[in-house]
Each structure stands twice: as C-alpha cells, then as structure tokens.
Motif scaffolding. Structure first.
Motif, PDB file in Angstrom:
ATOM      1  N   ALA A 108       0.840  -1.206   0.000  1.00 24.74           N
ATOM      2  CA  ALA A 108       0.000   0.000   0.000  1.00 24.74           C
ATOM      3  C   ALA A 108       0.870   1.249   0.000  1.00 24.74           C
ATOM      4  O   ALA A 108       1.944   1.271   0.599  1.00 24.74           O
ATOM      5  CB  ALA A 108      -0.910   0.019   1.223  1.00 24.74           C
ATOM      6  N   VAL A 109       0.377   2.273  -0.701  1.00 20.99           N
ATOM      7  CA  VAL A 109       0.984   3.605  -0.636  1.00 20.99           C
ATOM      8  C   VAL A 109      -0.143   4.528  -0.182  1.00 20.99           C
ATOM      9  O   VAL A 109      -1.153   4.667  -0.865  1.00 20.99           O
ATOM     10  CB  VAL A 109       1.535   4.069  -2.003  1.00 20.99           C
ATOM     11  N   ILE A 110       0.040   5.114   0.977  1.00 24.24           N
ATOM     12  CA  ILE A 110      -0.989   5.974   1.553  1.00 24.24           C
ATOM     13  C   ILE A 110      -0.569   7.430   1.338  1.00 24.24           C
ATOM     14  O   ILE A 110       0.549   7.817   1.674  1.00 24.24           O
ATOM     15  CB  ILE A 110      -1.190   5.644   3.049  1.00 24.24           C
ATOM     16  N   LEU A 111      -1.477   8.206   0.747  1.00 21.43           N
ATOM     17  CA  LEU A 111      -1.193   9.604   0.435  1.00 21.43           C
ATOM     18  C   LEU A 111      -1.701  10.512   1.551  1.00 21.43           C
ATOM     19  O   LEU A 111      -2.860  10.432   1.942  1.00 21.43           O
ATOM     20  CB  LEU A 111      -1.870   9.989  -0.887  1.00 21.43           C
ATOM     21  N   LEU A 112      -0.822  11.377   2.048  1.00 21.23           N
ATOM     22  CA  LEU A 112      -1.202  12.355   3.060  1.00 21.23           C
ATOM     23  C   LEU A 112      -1.373  13.720   2.403  1.00 21.23           C
ATOM     24  O   LEU A 112      -0.514  14.136   1.618  1.00 21.23           O
ATOM     25  CB  LEU A 112      -0.122  12.462   4.145  1.00 21.23           C
ATOM     26  N   VAL A 113      -2.490  14.380   2.705  1.00 17.70           N
ATOM     27  CA  VAL A 113      -2.714  15.750   2.245  1.00 17.70           C
ATOM     28  C   VAL A 113      -3.147  16.588   3.438  1.00 17.70           C
ATOM     29  O   VAL A 113      -3.767  16.078   4.368  1.00 17.70           O
ATOM     30  CB  VAL A 113      -3.778  15.828   1.115  1.00 17.70           C
ATOM     31  N   ASP A 114      -2.815  17.852   3.417  1.00 12.32           N
ATOM     32  CA  ASP A 114      -3.182  18.778   4.491  1.00 12.32           C
ATOM     33  C   ASP A 114      -4.637  19.187   4.278  1.00 12.32           C
ATOM     34  O   ASP A 114      -4.980  19.748   3.239  1.00 12.32           O
ATOM     35  CB  ASP A 114      -2.254  19.995   4.419  1.00 12.32           C
ATOM     36  N   ILE A 115      -5.496  18.917   5.263  1.00  8.68           N
ATOM     37  CA  ILE A 115      -6.934  19.183   5.122  1.00  8.68           C
ATOM     38  C   ILE A 115      -7.230  20.672   4.928  1.00  8.68           C
ATOM     39  O   ILE A 115      -8.275  21.036   4.394  1.00  8.68           O
ATOM     40  CB  ILE A 115      -7.726  18.617   6.322  1.00  8.68           C
ATOM     41  N   ARG A 116      -6.296  21.538   5.286  1.00 12.67           N
ATOM     42  CA  ARG A 116      -6.546  22.988   5.196  1.00 12.67           C
ATOM     43  C   ARG A 116      -6.447  23.532   3.780  1.00 12.67           C
ATOM     44  O   ARG A 116      -6.900  24.628   3.512  1.00 12.67           O
ATOM     45  CB  ARG A 116      -5.554  23.748   6.088  1.00 12.67           C
ATOM     46  N   HIS A 117      -5.821  22.753   2.875  1.00 12.14           N
ATOM     47  CA  HIS A 117      -5.545  23.267   1.525  1.00 12.14           C
ATOM     48  C   HIS A 117      -6.008  22.292   0.452  1.00 12.14           C
ATOM     49  O   HIS A 117      -6.119  21.094   0.695  1.00 12.14           O
ATOM     50  CB  HIS A 117      -4.041  23.500   1.346  1.00 12.14           C
ATOM     51  N   ALA A 118      -6.213  22.821  -0.738  1.00 16.83           N
ATOM     52  CA  ALA A 118      -6.491  21.948  -1.888  1.00 16.83           C
ATOM     53  C   ALA A 118      -5.230  21.152  -2.190  1.00 16.83           C
ATOM     54  O   ALA A 118      -4.127  21.673  -2.045  1.00 16.83           O
ATOM     55  CB  ALA A 118      -6.878  22.783  -3.104  1.00 16.83           C
ATOM     56  N   PRO A 119      -5.358  19.892  -2.604  1.00 15.74           N
ATOM     57  CA  PRO A 119      -4.176  19.128  -3.006  1.00 15.74           C
ATOM     58  C   PRO A 119      -3.431  19.836  -4.133  1.00 15.74           C
ATOM     59  O   PRO A 119      -4.047  20.448  -5.004  1.00 15.74           O
ATOM     60  CB  PRO A 119      -4.772  17.796  -3.484  1.00 15.74           C
ATOM     61  N   THR A 120      -2.112  19.757  -4.105  1.00 14.79           N
ATOM     62  CA  THR A 120      -1.269  20.406  -5.111  1.00 14.79           C
ATOM     63  C   THR A 120      -1.172  19.532  -6.367  1.00 14.79           C
ATOM     64  O   THR A 120      -1.626  18.382  -6.364  1.00 14.79           O
ATOM     65  CB  THR A 120       0.159  20.598  -4.554  1.00 14.79           C
ATOM     66  N   LYS A 121      -0.527  20.068  -7.404  1.00 10.81           N
ATOM     67  CA  LYS A 121      -0.275  19.283  -8.624  1.00 10.81           C
ATOM     68  C   LYS A 121       0.523  18.031  -8.288  1.00 10.81           C
ATOM     69  O   LYS A 121       0.295  16.968  -8.848  1.00 10.81           O
ATOM     70  CB  LYS A 121       0.511  20.121  -9.642  1.00 10.81           C
ATOM     71  N   ASP A 122       1.502  18.176  -7.375  1.00  9.30           N
ATOM     72  CA  ASP A 122       2.316  17.026  -6.958  1.00  9.30           C
ATOM     73  C   ASP A 122       1.446  15.966  -6.271  1.00  9.30           C
ATOM     74  O   ASP A 122       1.649  14.767  -6.475  1.00  9.30           O
ATOM     75  CB  ASP A 122       3.435  17.464  -6.000  1.00  9.30           C
ATOM     76  N   ASP A 123       0.485  16.410  -5.448  1.00  6.73           N
ATOM     77  CA  ASP A 123      -0.429  15.470  -4.784  1.00  6.73           C
ATOM     78  C   ASP A 123      -1.257  14.710  -5.815  1.00  6.73           C
ATOM     79  O   ASP A 123      -1.440  13.494  -5.709  1.00  6.73           O
ATOM     80  CB  ASP A 123      -1.376  16.208  -3.826  1.00  6.73           C
ATOM     81  N   VAL A 124      -1.774  15.445  -6.808  1.00  9.06           N
ATOM     82  CA  VAL A 124      -2.590  14.821  -7.863  1.00  9.06           C
ATOM     83  C   VAL A 124      -1.749  13.802  -8.629  1.00  9.06           C
ATOM     84  O   VAL A 124      -2.189  12.685  -8.902  1.00  9.06           O
ATOM     85  CB  VAL A 124      -3.181  15.891  -8.828  1.00  9.06           C
ATOM     86  N   MET A 125      -0.501  14.173  -8.935  1.00 10.85           N
ATOM     87  CA  MET A 125       0.404  13.275  -9.640  1.00 10.85           C
ATOM     88  C   MET A 125       0.656  12.001  -8.820  1.00 10.85           C
ATOM     89  O   MET A 125       0.618  10.891  -9.346  1.00 10.85           O
ATOM     90  CB  MET A 125       1.738  13.978  -9.912  1.00 10.85           C
ATOM     91  N   MET A 126       0.906  12.167  -7.523  1.00 10.61           N
ATOM     92  CA  MET A 126       1.170  11.014  -6.651  1.00 10.61           C
ATOM     93  C   MET A 126      -0.073  10.140  -6.532  1.00 10.61           C
ATOM     94  O   MET A 126       0.010   8.917  -6.594  1.00 10.61           O
ATOM     95  CB  MET A 126       1.641  11.486  -5.267  1.00 10.61           C
ATOM     96  N   TYR A 127      -1.236  10.771  -6.389  1.00 11.71           N
ATOM     97  CA  TYR A 127      -2.493  10.013  -6.288  1.00 11.71           C
ATOM     98  C   TYR A 127      -2.706   9.173  -7.558  1.00 11.71           C
ATOM     99  O   TYR A 127      -3.042   7.988  -7.484  1.00 11.71           O
ATOM    100  CB  TYR A 127      -3.669  10.961  -6.069  1.00 11.71           C
TER     101      TYR A 127
END
Length: 194
Positions: A108-127
């Motif tokens: 498993a690869v679990i993605l962490l994002v900060d709930i205060r902000h919209a996910p970044t381009k890097d987050d979308v890429m990782m997801y």
C-alpha cells in the motif's frame, strides 16, 4: 490492531541500497510539512520515534519502521519543498520512484494531504501514480485539529473533487487528539495485511 512494538530499522539515502525485508510494506507519501512524522508517531503511539520539525523538508531519507514484527511502515521523503534546490528535488524524486518501482512486498501507498488546503499538482500526480500502479488509494487528511468542525465537509469535498477520489477513501486525522488513528489501523490490518 494493537501496536505492541515499533522501531526504526533502517534509514536509506539517495545512494543507499534498500534493505531486503520479507514483511509487507506500507509507504506514506506526501508533501513536505504535511505531517507524516506526526502521523507515524500517533499511529505507533510513540512521541519521538519519527523526528518532527516545524521547518519543512527535513526528511530527506527513506525510513523503515518495523511494527509488531508484522509489517514495515515506510516514511518517504516529502515532495514539493520549494526551498530545496532543483538538484535536491530531482534526487529525492528519483529515490522515491526507485523505491516505489522496485519493492515486491509493497502492499500500500498511503497519500497524506493537508486538510486545510487543496491538493497540489504534486499530490494529484502522486495520487494518480498510486492508482495507476494498482494500489487501493487511501488518503489521509492531516492536521484536522487546525480547522473548525464546520469547515470539515467543505475541505473534504475540496480534496475529493481535486483528486477525483471517493470521499470514502479519505480518513481525517489529528495527531493532537488521535482522530482517525483507529480507523487507519483497522484499515491496515483488514485490507493490507490479509
């Protein structure tokens, strides 16, 4: 799942050879300063097992933690740290890519994002990378204690819409009051360690 034992087993830098472990591995990925170390400490019920810092970009290694002699929790370096040089960011990116592409026991690869902000381009890429690699996507929305209760649904929708993810895939977590800890441990036990 009860956490009985946890210890840092190995630290790998860009030139290190990854250790050969037989246990299933669960990797945590996310931006610098998203709270990976705090989540690991909360999850494992340890105060300072994973080093936390107020300044982002401190984890520049891949850290392997043995948990209950049942699985290995893997803390990947944070990505997207603006103050790191381009050369450094490329080096971390290659190290993360090498790890994700070569581990046969990665479950498993679990993605962490900060709930205060919209996910970044890097987050979308990782997801998308997680999904395209055939893993069941799980998202941890960290720093829950830093927003008002009335904002939770709005922020969850923002994360869900940005990543094109089902809200059911998102676990809200606070390392302060441990909200979401049991839910994540149950998920690990019942979905990834079966």
């Amino acid at each position: 799942m009860k956490i009985k034992t946890s210890e840092l087993k190995c630290v790998c830098g860009p030139t290190s050879k990854f250790p050969e472990y037989d246990l299933p591995e669960i990797a945590f990925a996310g931006r610098s300063n998203v709270g990976k170390s705090s989540l690991i400490n909360s999850l494992l019920n340890r105060k300072n097992l994973a080093r936390t810092s107020s300044s982002p970009g401190k984890t520049v290694t891949i850290n392997f933690y043995d948990v209950n002699n049942e699985f290995t929790l893997v803390d990947l370096p944070g990505y997207g740290y603006a103050k790191a040089s381009e050369k450094e960011r490329i080096k971390w990116g290659k190290m993360i890519e090498k790890y994700l592409g070569t581990r046969d026991n990665l479950v498993a690869v679990i993605l962490l994002v900060d709930i205060r902000h919209a996910p970044t381009k890097d987050d979308v890429m990782m997801y998308n990378y997680i999904k395209d690699s055939g893993f069941t996507p799980v998202i941890i929305a960290t720093k829950l204690d830093k927003i008002k209760r009335s904002m939770r649904d709005k922020q969850l929708k923002l994360i869900s819409d940005t990543l094109h993810a089902d809200k059911k895939q998102i676990i809200m977590h606070s390392s302060v009051d441990k909200t979401g800890r049991e839910e994540l441990l149950d998920l690990i036990e019942n979905q990834f360690l079966v």
